[in-house]
Design a protein around this motif. Structure first.
Motif, PDB file in Angstrom:
ATOM      1  N   SER A  68       0.868  -1.038   0.146  1.00  0.00           N
ATOM      2  CA  SER A  68       0.029   0.141  -0.061  1.00  0.00           C
ATOM      3  C   SER A  68       0.994   1.120   0.001  1.00  0.00           C
ATOM      4  CB  SER A  68      -0.726  -0.124   1.235  1.00  0.00           C
ATOM      5  OG  SER A  68      -0.086  -0.064   2.387  1.00  0.00           O
ATOM      6  N   PRO A  69       0.381   2.314  -0.660  1.00  0.00           N
ATOM      7  CA  PRO A  69       1.120   3.608  -0.435  1.00  0.00           C
ATOM      8  C   PRO A  69       0.964   4.322   0.682  1.00  0.00           C
ATOM      9  CG  PRO A  69      -0.780   3.890  -2.018  1.00  0.00           C
ATOM     10  CD  PRO A  69      -0.783   2.450  -1.463  1.00  0.00           C
ATOM     11  N   ALA A  70       1.945   4.816   1.666  1.00  0.00           N
ATOM     12  CA  ALA A  70       1.628   5.829   2.916  1.00  0.00           C
ATOM     13  C   ALA A  70       0.938   7.039   2.580  1.00  0.00           C
ATOM     14  CB  ALA A  70       3.100   5.689   3.396  1.00  0.00           C
ATOM     15  N   ILE A  71       0.185   7.632   3.313  1.00  0.00           N
ATOM     16  CA  ILE A  71      -0.248   6.955   4.695  1.00  0.00           C
ATOM     17  C   ILE A  71      -1.639   6.216   4.340  1.00  0.00           C
ATOM     18  CG2 ILE A  71      -0.686   7.762   7.030  1.00  0.00           C
ATOM     19  CD1 ILE A  71       1.160  10.105   6.776  1.00  0.00           C
ATOM     20  N   GLY A  72      -2.316   6.917   3.618  1.00  0.00           N
ATOM     21  CA  GLY A  72      -3.759   6.360   3.621  1.00  0.00           C
ATOM     22  C   GLY A  72      -3.917   4.857   3.340  1.00  0.00           C
ATOM     23  N   GLY A  85      -4.326 -13.439   4.888  1.00  0.00           N
ATOM     24  CA  GLY A  85      -3.087 -14.465   5.133  1.00  0.00           C
ATOM     25  C   GLY A  85      -1.764 -14.141   4.463  1.00  0.00           C
ATOM     26  N   ALA A  86      -1.836 -12.774   4.083  1.00  0.00           N
ATOM     27  CA  ALA A  86      -0.521 -12.357   3.188  1.00  0.00           C
ATOM     28  C   ALA A  86       0.355 -11.656   4.078  1.00  0.00           C
ATOM     29  CB  ALA A  86      -1.042 -11.542   2.252  1.00  0.00           C
ATOM     30  N   ARG A  87       1.611 -11.314   3.157  1.00  0.00           N
ATOM     31  CA  ARG A  87       2.387 -10.294   3.993  1.00  0.00           C
ATOM     32  C   ARG A  87       1.843  -8.867   3.790  1.00  0.00           C
ATOM     33  NH1 ARG A  87       8.005  -9.160   2.832  1.00  0.00           N
ATOM     34  NH2 ARG A  87       7.812  -9.501   0.642  1.00  0.00           N
ATOM     35  N   SER A  88       2.336  -8.076   4.567  1.00  0.00           N
ATOM     36  CA  SER A  88       1.838  -6.668   4.449  1.00  0.00           C
ATOM     37  C   SER A  88       3.175  -5.522   4.379  1.00  0.00           C
ATOM     38  CB  SER A  88       0.958  -6.149   5.615  1.00  0.00           C
ATOM     39  OG  SER A  88       0.765  -4.912   5.630  1.00  0.00           O
ATOM     40  N   LEU A  89       3.212  -4.618   3.356  1.00  0.00           N
ATOM     41  CA  LEU A  89       4.296  -3.828   3.242  1.00  0.00           C
ATOM     42  C   LEU A  89       3.682  -2.496   2.793  1.00  0.00           C
ATOM     43  CD1 LEU A  89       6.854  -5.686   0.598  1.00  0.00           C
ATOM     44  CD2 LEU A  89       6.779  -5.869   3.366  1.00  0.00           C
ATOM     45  N   PHE A  90       4.236  -1.512   2.991  1.00  0.00           N
ATOM     46  CA  PHE A  90       4.000  -0.062   2.622  1.00  0.00           C
ATOM     47  C   PHE A  90       5.044   0.538   1.947  1.00  0.00           C
ATOM     48  CE2 PHE A  90       5.861   2.408   5.895  1.00  0.00           C
ATOM     49  CZ  PHE A  90       5.612   1.679   7.219  1.00  0.00           C
ATOM     50  N   ALA A  91       4.786   1.359   0.725  1.00  0.00           N
ATOM     51  CA  ALA A  91       5.677   2.001   0.202  1.00  0.00           C
ATOM     52  C   ALA A  91       5.342   3.496   0.583  1.00  0.00           C
ATOM     53  CB  ALA A  91       5.554   1.859  -1.269  1.00  0.00           C
ATOM     54  N   GLU A  92       6.777   4.253   0.816  1.00  0.00           N
ATOM     55  CA  GLU A  92       6.578   5.658   1.103  1.00  0.00           C
ATOM     56  C   GLU A  92       7.400   6.642   0.262  1.00  0.00           C
ATOM     57  OE1 GLU A  92       8.153   5.841   5.293  1.00  0.00           O
ATOM     58  OE2 GLU A  92       8.690   3.748   4.673  1.00  0.00           O
ATOM     59  N   ARG A  93       7.180   7.981   0.503  1.00  0.00           N
ATOM     60  CA  ARG A  93       8.098   8.828  -0.213  1.00  0.00           C
ATOM     61  C   ARG A  93       8.065  10.344   0.489  1.00  0.00           C
ATOM     62  NH1 ARG A  93       4.332  10.219  -5.391  1.00  0.00           N
ATOM     63  NH2 ARG A  93       2.329  10.622  -4.273  1.00  0.00           N
ATOM     64  N   LYS A  94       9.321  10.811   0.144  1.00  0.00           N
ATOM     65  CA  LYS A  94       9.314  12.125   0.249  1.00  0.00           C
ATOM     66  C   LYS A  94       8.914  12.932  -0.337  1.00  0.00           C
ATOM     67  CE  LYS A  94      13.618  11.219   3.184  1.00  0.00           C
ATOM     68  NZ  LYS A  94      14.992  10.957   3.243  1.00  0.00           N
ATOM     69  N   PRO A  95       8.532  14.240  -0.172  1.00  0.00           N
ATOM     70  CA  PRO A  95       7.880  15.174  -1.119  1.00  0.00           C
ATOM     71  C   PRO A  95       8.947  15.321  -2.291  1.00  0.00           C
ATOM     72  CG  PRO A  95       7.613  16.176   1.173  1.00  0.00           C
ATOM     73  CD  PRO A  95       8.546  14.774   1.368  1.00  0.00           C
ATOM     74  N   GLN A 100       9.287   4.678  -2.504  1.00  0.00           N
ATOM     75  CA  GLN A 100      10.266   3.738  -2.053  1.00  0.00           C
ATOM     76  C   GLN A 100      10.006   2.695  -1.046  1.00  0.00           C
ATOM     77  OE1 GLN A 100      13.607   6.015  -0.989  1.00  0.00           O
ATOM     78  NE2 GLN A 100      14.584   6.106  -2.965  1.00  0.00           N
ATOM     79  N   LEU A 101      10.576   1.554  -0.996  1.00  0.00           N
ATOM     80  CA  LEU A 101      10.448   0.515   0.085  1.00  0.00           C
ATOM     81  C   LEU A 101      11.711   0.873   0.920  1.00  0.00           C
ATOM     82  CD1 LEU A 101       9.586  -3.049  -1.874  1.00  0.00           C
ATOM     83  CD2 LEU A 101       8.032  -1.289  -0.713  1.00  0.00           C
ATOM     84  N   ARG A 102      11.406   1.215   2.101  1.00  0.00           N
ATOM     85  CA  ARG A 102      12.313   1.581   3.123  1.00  0.00           C
ATOM     86  C   ARG A 102      11.988   0.563   4.145  1.00  0.00           C
ATOM     87  NH1 ARG A 102      14.079   6.997   2.501  1.00  0.00           N
ATOM     88  NH2 ARG A 102      12.368   8.159   1.056  1.00  0.00           N
ATOM     89  N   ARG A 103      12.698   0.773   5.351  1.00  0.00           N
ATOM     90  CA  ARG A 103      12.752  -0.294   6.565  1.00  0.00           C
ATOM     91  C   ARG A 103      12.853  -1.479   6.467  1.00  0.00           C
ATOM     92  NH1 ARG A 103       9.345   3.623   9.405  1.00  0.00           N
ATOM     93  NH2 ARG A 103       8.552   5.132   7.980  1.00  0.00           N
ATOM     94  N   VAL A 126      -1.577   4.489  -6.146  1.00  0.00           N
ATOM     95  CA  VAL A 126      -1.451   3.139  -6.593  1.00  0.00           C
ATOM     96  C   VAL A 126      -0.665   3.258  -7.713  1.00  0.00           C
ATOM     97  CG1 VAL A 126      -2.957   1.982  -5.135  1.00  0.00           C
ATOM     98  CG2 VAL A 126      -3.854   3.074  -7.090  1.00  0.00           C
ATOM     99  N   LEU A 127      -1.003   3.891  -8.710  1.00  0.00           N
ATOM    100  CA  LEU A 127      -0.124   3.734  -9.988  1.00  0.00           C
ATOM    101  C   LEU A 127       1.223   3.942  -9.986  1.00  0.00           C
ATOM    102  CD1 LEU A 127      -2.862   5.041 -12.643  1.00  0.00           C
ATOM    103  CD2 LEU A 127      -2.264   2.642 -12.231  1.00  0.00           C
ATOM    104  N   GLU A 128       1.703   4.868  -8.994  1.00  0.00           N
ATOM    105  CA  GLU A 128       2.991   5.364  -8.892  1.00  0.00           C
ATOM    106  C   GLU A 128       3.669   4.248  -8.001  1.00  0.00           C
ATOM    107  OE1 GLU A 128       2.406  10.199  -9.264  1.00  0.00           O
ATOM    108  OE2 GLU A 128       2.882   9.396  -7.200  1.00  0.00           O
ATOM    109  N   VAL A 129       3.104   3.219  -7.333  1.00  0.00           N
ATOM    110  CA  VAL A 129       3.577   2.383  -6.694  1.00  0.00           C
ATOM    111  C   VAL A 129       3.992   1.175  -7.563  1.00  0.00           C
ATOM    112  CG1 VAL A 129       3.484   0.782  -4.662  1.00  0.00           C
ATOM    113  CG2 VAL A 129       2.767   2.976  -4.485  1.00  0.00           C
ATOM    114  N   VAL A 130       3.093   0.985  -8.589  1.00  0.00           N
ATOM    115  CA  VAL A 130       3.381  -0.117  -9.566  1.00  0.00           C
ATOM    116  C   VAL A 130       4.888  -0.373  -9.888  1.00  0.00           C
ATOM    117  CG1 VAL A 130       2.855  -1.169 -11.902  1.00  0.00           C
ATOM    118  CG2 VAL A 130       0.994  -0.041 -10.560  1.00  0.00           C
ATOM    119  N   PRO A 131       5.579   0.705 -10.376  1.00  0.00           N
ATOM    120  CA  PRO A 131       7.124   0.338 -10.867  1.00  0.00           C
ATOM    121  C   PRO A 131       8.041  -0.062  -9.785  1.00  0.00           C
ATOM    122  CG  PRO A 131       6.480   2.833 -11.466  1.00  0.00           C
ATOM    123  CD  PRO A 131       5.273   2.284 -10.432  1.00  0.00           C
ATOM    124  N   LEU A 132       7.782  -0.245  -8.546  1.00  0.00           N
ATOM    125  CA  LEU A 132       8.401  -0.968  -7.440  1.00  0.00           C
ATOM    126  C   LEU A 132       8.082  -2.430  -7.622  1.00  0.00           C
ATOM    127  CD1 LEU A 132       7.620   0.968  -4.177  1.00  0.00           C
ATOM    128  CD2 LEU A 132       9.627   1.200  -5.479  1.00  0.00           C
TER     129      LEU A 132
END
Ligand code: ZN
Length: 195
Positions: A68-72, A85-95, A100-103, A126-132
Motif C-alpha cells: 500500500s502507499p503511505a499514509i492512507g 493471510g498475506a504479507r503486508s508492506l507499505f511504500a512511502e516517499r518524501k515530497p 520507495q520501499l524502506r525499513r 497506487v499507479l505510482e507504486v506499480v514501478p516498485l
C-alpha cells in the motif's frame, strides 16, 4: 443486506461517511463526505471490512503480499493482508520523490502483489507504486480499495476491486439546494460527535 450496504453502514457508524452540507476543498458543496481514516478508529469494524473484501475477491486469486502507499493505504493494507493471510508492506516517499520501499521491506521475483488503497479517486498514488513491483520482477495481481470515488475513471490494466462506489453529487455554491434551503455548512475536517 449485501456487501456494499454493510460497508456503507460500517462507514456511517464510524463517522467515515457523513451526511450533511459540506464545503469541499474544490470549493464545491456536497451533501455527503468521506474520510475513510475514521473507519480505522474502530479496529473491529475495519477488520470486518477487510474480511468482506477478502471474501469478495475471486477464489482463485493468490496473493502473497499486500502493498500500500503511505499514509492512507497503510492500515487498510495491513487489515487486508491479515484477512488474506498475506504479507503486508507499505511504500512511502518524501515530497517530490518517487515511492520507495524502506525499513528493510523487500519484494521478490514472482511474488504476487495486491496493491491496496483505502479510497481511489484518481488512482495516481497506487499507479505510482506499480514501478516498485515491476522493478522487483514481482507480479501485480490487482488493486483493492474500500471505496471507489473515481466515477469509473480509474480503469487500470489489472483488475480493480472495490467494496463501495461513492459518487457524491456536488454543486457550485450558487446552485446548491442546501444553501438555498438555508442549511448551515459543516466543515468536514472538524470532529463529528457520534450517537
Ligand atoms: Zn451549499
Amino acid at each position: 443486506m449485501n456487501i456494499e450496504e454493510r460497508v456503507e453502514e460500517l462507514l456511517e457508524e464510524t463517522g467515515a461517511l457523513k451526511r450533511g452540507h459540506f464545503l469541499l476543498s474544490s470549493g464545491l458543496h456536497s451533501d455527503r463526505y468521506c474520510q475513510c481514516a475514521a473507519l480505522f478508529e474502530e479496529p473491529a469494524m475495519a477488520e470486518e471490512v477487510a474480511r468482506l473484501m477478502a471474501d469478495a475477491l475471486p477464489e482463485d486469486l493468490t496473493v502473497d503480499t499486500v502493498l500500500s502507499p503511505a499514509i492512507g493505504g497503510i492500515l487498510w493494507g495491513y487489515e487486508l493482508a491479515r484477512a488474506l493471510g498475506a504479507r503486508s508492506l507499505f511504500a512511502e516517499r518524501k515530497p517530490g520523490e518517487l515511492f520507495q520501499l524502506r525499513r528493510g521491506f523487500h519484494l521478490s521475483r514472482g511474488e504476487r502483489v495486491l496493491l491496496a488503497e483505502d479510497v481511489v479517486t484518481t488512482g495516481r498514488s497506487v499507479l505510482e507504486v506499480v514501478p516498485l513491483i515491476e522493478a522487483a520482477g514481482a507480479e501485480l495481481v490487482g488493486f483493492a480499495s474500500i471505496a471507489d470515488r473515481s466515477a469509473g475513471k480509474f480503469t487500470p490494466s489489472h483488475p480493480f476491486y472495490s467494496l463501495i462506489k461513492l459518487n457524491f453529487q456536488t454543486w457550485a455554491p450558487a446552485d446548491c439546494p442546501h444553501c438555498a434551503a438555508g442549511t448551515a455548512i459543516d466543515k468536514p475536517g472538524s470532529r463529528v460527535e457520534k450517537g
